[in-house]
Design a protein around this motif. Sequence first.
Motif, mmCIF file in Angstrom:
data_model
loop_
_atom_site.group_PDB
_atom_site.id
_atom_site.type_symbol
_atom_site.label_atom_id
_atom_site.label_comp_id
_atom_site.label_asym_id
_atom_site.label_seq_id
_atom_site.Cartn_x
_atom_site.Cartn_y
_atom_site.Cartn_z
ATOM 1 N N PRO A 54 0.831 -1.206 0.000
ATOM 2 C CA PRO A 54 0.000 0.000 0.000
ATOM 3 C C PRO A 54 0.863 1.253 0.000
ATOM 4 C CG PRO A 54 0.055 -0.968 2.196
ATOM 5 C CD PRO A 54 0.776 -1.924 1.291
ATOM 6 N N ALA A 55 0.416 2.279 -0.720
ATOM 7 C CA ALA A 55 1.152 3.541 -0.797
ATOM 8 C C ALA A 55 0.172 4.672 -1.044
ATOM 9 C CB ALA A 55 2.205 3.493 -1.906
ATOM 10 N N ILE A 56 0.589 5.875 -0.665
ATOM 11 C CA ILE A 56 -0.239 7.067 -0.877
ATOM 12 C C ILE A 56 0.688 8.215 -1.268
ATOM 13 C CG2 ILE A 56 -0.123 7.750 1.566
ATOM 14 C CD1 ILE A 56 -2.958 8.824 1.306
ATOM 15 N N SER A 57 0.217 9.067 -2.181
ATOM 16 C CA SER A 57 1.003 10.210 -2.642
ATOM 17 C C SER A 57 0.394 11.498 -2.098
ATOM 18 C CB SER A 57 1.045 10.254 -4.169
ATOM 19 O OG SER A 57 1.792 11.368 -4.622
ATOM 20 N N ILE A 58 1.247 12.348 -1.521
ATOM 21 C CA ILE A 58 0.812 13.602 -0.919
ATOM 22 C C ILE A 58 1.511 14.756 -1.620
ATOM 23 C CG2 ILE A 58 0.699 14.954 1.212
ATOM 24 C CD1 ILE A 58 -1.004 12.472 1.248
ATOM 25 N N PRO A 59 0.771 15.768 -2.109
ATOM 26 C CA PRO A 59 1.432 16.946 -2.694
ATOM 27 C C PRO A 59 2.139 17.751 -1.621
ATOM 28 C CG PRO A 59 -0.937 17.298 -2.547
ATOM 29 C CD PRO A 59 -0.703 15.867 -2.153
ATOM 30 N N VAL A 60 3.393 18.112 -1.867
ATOM 31 C CA VAL A 60 4.165 18.863 -0.870
ATOM 32 C C VAL A 60 4.695 20.180 -1.411
ATOM 33 C CG1 VAL A 60 4.847 16.784 0.376
ATOM 34 C CG2 VAL A 60 6.294 17.632 -1.463
ATOM 35 N N ALA A 61 4.698 20.360 -2.718
ATOM 36 C CA ALA A 61 5.199 21.594 -3.315
ATOM 37 C C ALA A 61 4.550 21.750 -4.682
ATOM 38 C CB ALA A 61 6.732 21.562 -3.433
ATOM 39 N N ASN A 62 4.967 22.749 -5.414
ATOM 40 C CA ASN A 62 4.372 23.023 -6.711
ATOM 41 C C ASN A 62 4.693 21.905 -7.703
ATOM 42 O OD1 ASN A 62 3.087 24.312 -8.813
ATOM 43 N ND2 ASN A 62 4.818 25.629 -9.297
ATOM 44 N N GLY A 63 3.728 21.019 -7.894
ATOM 45 C CA GLY A 63 3.918 19.923 -8.832
ATOM 46 C C GLY A 63 4.761 18.778 -8.309
ATOM 47 N N ILE A 64 5.093 18.760 -7.036
ATOM 48 C CA ILE A 64 5.947 17.725 -6.447
ATOM 49 C C ILE A 64 5.151 16.976 -5.382
ATOM 50 C CG2 ILE A 64 8.059 17.261 -5.143
ATOM 51 C CD1 ILE A 64 9.230 19.795 -6.356
ATOM 52 N N GLY A 65 5.269 15.659 -5.394
ATOM 53 C CA GLY A 65 4.570 14.847 -4.413
ATOM 54 C C GLY A 65 5.519 13.906 -3.703
ATOM 55 N N MET A 66 5.137 13.492 -2.502
ATOM 56 C CA MET A 66 5.886 12.506 -1.731
ATOM 57 C C MET A 66 5.042 11.249 -1.579
ATOM 58 S SD MET A 66 8.919 13.514 -0.887
ATOM 59 C CE MET A 66 9.257 14.657 -2.238
ATOM 60 N N GLN A 67 5.696 10.113 -1.629
ATOM 61 C CA GLN A 67 5.033 8.818 -1.527
ATOM 62 C C GLN A 67 5.352 8.163 -0.185
ATOM 63 O OE1 GLN A 67 4.820 4.894 -4.395
ATOM 64 N NE2 GLN A 67 6.838 5.730 -3.978
ATOM 65 N N VAL A 68 4.310 7.768 0.523
ATOM 66 C CA VAL A 68 4.457 7.067 1.796
ATOM 67 C C VAL A 68 4.057 5.608 1.571
ATOM 68 C CG1 VAL A 68 3.842 6.980 4.233
ATOM 69 C CG2 VAL A 68 3.866 9.180 3.034
ATOM 70 N N VAL A 69 4.934 4.691 1.956
ATOM 71 C CA VAL A 69 4.723 3.261 1.728
ATOM 72 C C VAL A 69 4.755 2.543 3.068
ATOM 73 C CG1 VAL A 69 5.525 1.216 0.491
ATOM 74 C CG2 VAL A 69 5.947 3.497 -0.466
ATOM 75 N N SER A 70 3.840 1.620 3.265
ATOM 76 C CA SER A 70 3.825 0.830 4.501
ATOM 77 C C SER A 70 3.755 -0.648 4.143
ATOM 78 C CB SER A 70 2.627 1.214 5.380
ATOM 79 O OG SER A 70 1.417 0.749 4.804
ATOM 80 N N GLY A 71 3.878 -1.479 5.168
ATOM 81 C CA GLY A 71 3.725 -2.910 4.965
ATOM 82 C C GLY A 71 2.261 -3.282 4.816
ATOM 83 N N ARG A 72 2.010 -4.505 4.422
ATOM 84 C CA ARG A 72 0.641 -4.972 4.288
ATOM 85 C C ARG A 72 -0.066 -4.972 5.635
ATOM 86 N NH1 ARG A 72 1.601 -10.153 0.215
ATOM 87 N NH2 ARG A 72 2.026 -8.925 -1.668
ATOM 88 N N LEU A 73 -1.329 -4.533 5.619
ATOM 89 C CA LEU A 73 -2.175 -4.421 6.817
ATOM 90 C C LEU A 73 -1.645 -3.385 7.796
ATOM 91 C CD1 LEU A 73 -3.004 -8.189 7.503
ATOM 92 C CD2 LEU A 73 -4.171 -6.565 6.000
ATOM 93 N N GLN A 74 -0.787 -2.477 7.308
ATOM 94 C CA GLN A 74 -0.267 -1.401 8.149
ATOM 95 C C GLN A 74 -0.638 -0.041 7.561
ATOM 96 O OE1 GLN A 74 1.128 -1.955 11.082
ATOM 97 N NE2 GLN A 74 0.923 -4.164 10.757
ATOM 98 N N GLU A 75 -1.804 0.031 6.929
ATOM 99 C CA GLU A 75 -2.210 1.270 6.280
ATOM 100 C C GLU A 75 -2.404 2.422 7.260
ATOM 101 O OE1 GLU A 75 -3.486 -1.657 5.675
ATOM 102 O OE2 GLU A 75 -3.670 -2.014 3.518
ATOM 103 N N GLU A 76 -2.729 2.076 8.534
ATOM 104 C CA GLU A 76 -2.926 3.160 9.510
ATOM 105 C C GLU A 76 -1.650 3.961 9.714
ATOM 106 O OE1 GLU A 76 -1.830 -0.569 11.775
ATOM 107 O OE2 GLU A 76 -3.154 -0.008 10.124
ATOM 108 N N ARG A 77 -0.504 3.302 9.685
ATOM 109 C CA ARG A 77 0.768 4.021 9.791
ATOM 110 C C ARG A 77 0.994 4.888 8.562
ATOM 111 N NH1 ARG A 77 4.697 -0.973 11.764
ATOM 112 N NH2 ARG A 77 3.892 -1.161 13.888
ATOM 113 N N MET A 78 0.662 4.356 7.402
ATOM 114 C CA MET A 78 0.819 5.100 6.163
ATOM 115 C C MET A 78 -0.010 6.389 6.187
ATOM 116 S SD MET A 78 -0.302 3.815 2.361
ATOM 117 C CE MET A 78 -2.039 3.838 2.820
ATOM 118 N N VAL A 79 -1.276 6.267 6.580
ATOM 119 C CA VAL A 79 -2.149 7.437 6.628
ATOM 120 C C VAL A 79 -1.687 8.415 7.706
ATOM 121 C CG1 VAL A 79 -4.510 8.204 7.082
ATOM 122 C CG2 VAL A 79 -4.112 6.165 5.709
#
Length: 259
Positions: free
Chosen positions: A223-248
């Motif tokens: 699981p992964a999620i992309s968050i916008p952090v600057a103009n046109g730039i995003g950061m990706q947060v990746v967690s282990g399986r069944l660990q989505e709460e940490r990712m969020v």
Amino acid sequence: KVERSFMSVRDSTQVKDYSYIDGEAPESLSSLRVGVPAAFSVHDTPQPVKDAWQAALDHLSSQGADIQEVTSLSPDLVQSSLAAYYVLACAEASSNLSRYDGLRYGMATSEPKLDVDHATFSLLEQQYAATRTEGFGPEVLRRILCGTSVLSSDRFHTFYESAAKVRGALANQLHDCLNNQVDVLLTPTALSPHPPCLTDVVDPTIMMGNDVMTVPISLAGLPAISIPVANGIGMQVVSGRLQEERMVQVAKAVQRRVY
């Protein structure tokens, strides 16, 4: 915004589906281990992307997270993952889209108009070709042709099986990293900022190269999620399986710095 975590919906006791998991997301970042994979530090990454990456890490560190460099991931595997991903994706596209022949599935062209030798191809083959040429766009056709090539008998072992081995080795390394070393990984989503909206001319090779940050995660099934952090730039947060709460949790912390 990631203001309302999907965890509250996923953990709802009113609707229990295959994704239901009982639990609550922790609020504090204290002692949460955030990994910075050295294998994702691509030399050609633009300086604005590097600065945004460092700023996000500094913010998480100020919130109590433990920032750790991860060196267990193989740079060679990460670099090979892009080629492996497109081999596997194109092979699956070629196989899955073969059913769209205009008879059983999909649209059908009314009058086949192809510059072909009618003595070589039957009327049915001409109908197939005309329908698929009209119905599929350039990128889909490109992937179908690539997938058909790598699945051919003389290329299957060289390309498809090799790509599957890369996927397996990369998945093992990423799962071991997130199970035993760190809680989440933080990387840029792409190597460069996104192009302006309504841009007509985009080099597909450049766009594929931008996927080098995300395709290893897709190959590993994480699981992964992309968050916008600057103009046109995003950061990706990746967690282990069944660990989505940490990712969020980490994604919300990064977002608070921006908004």
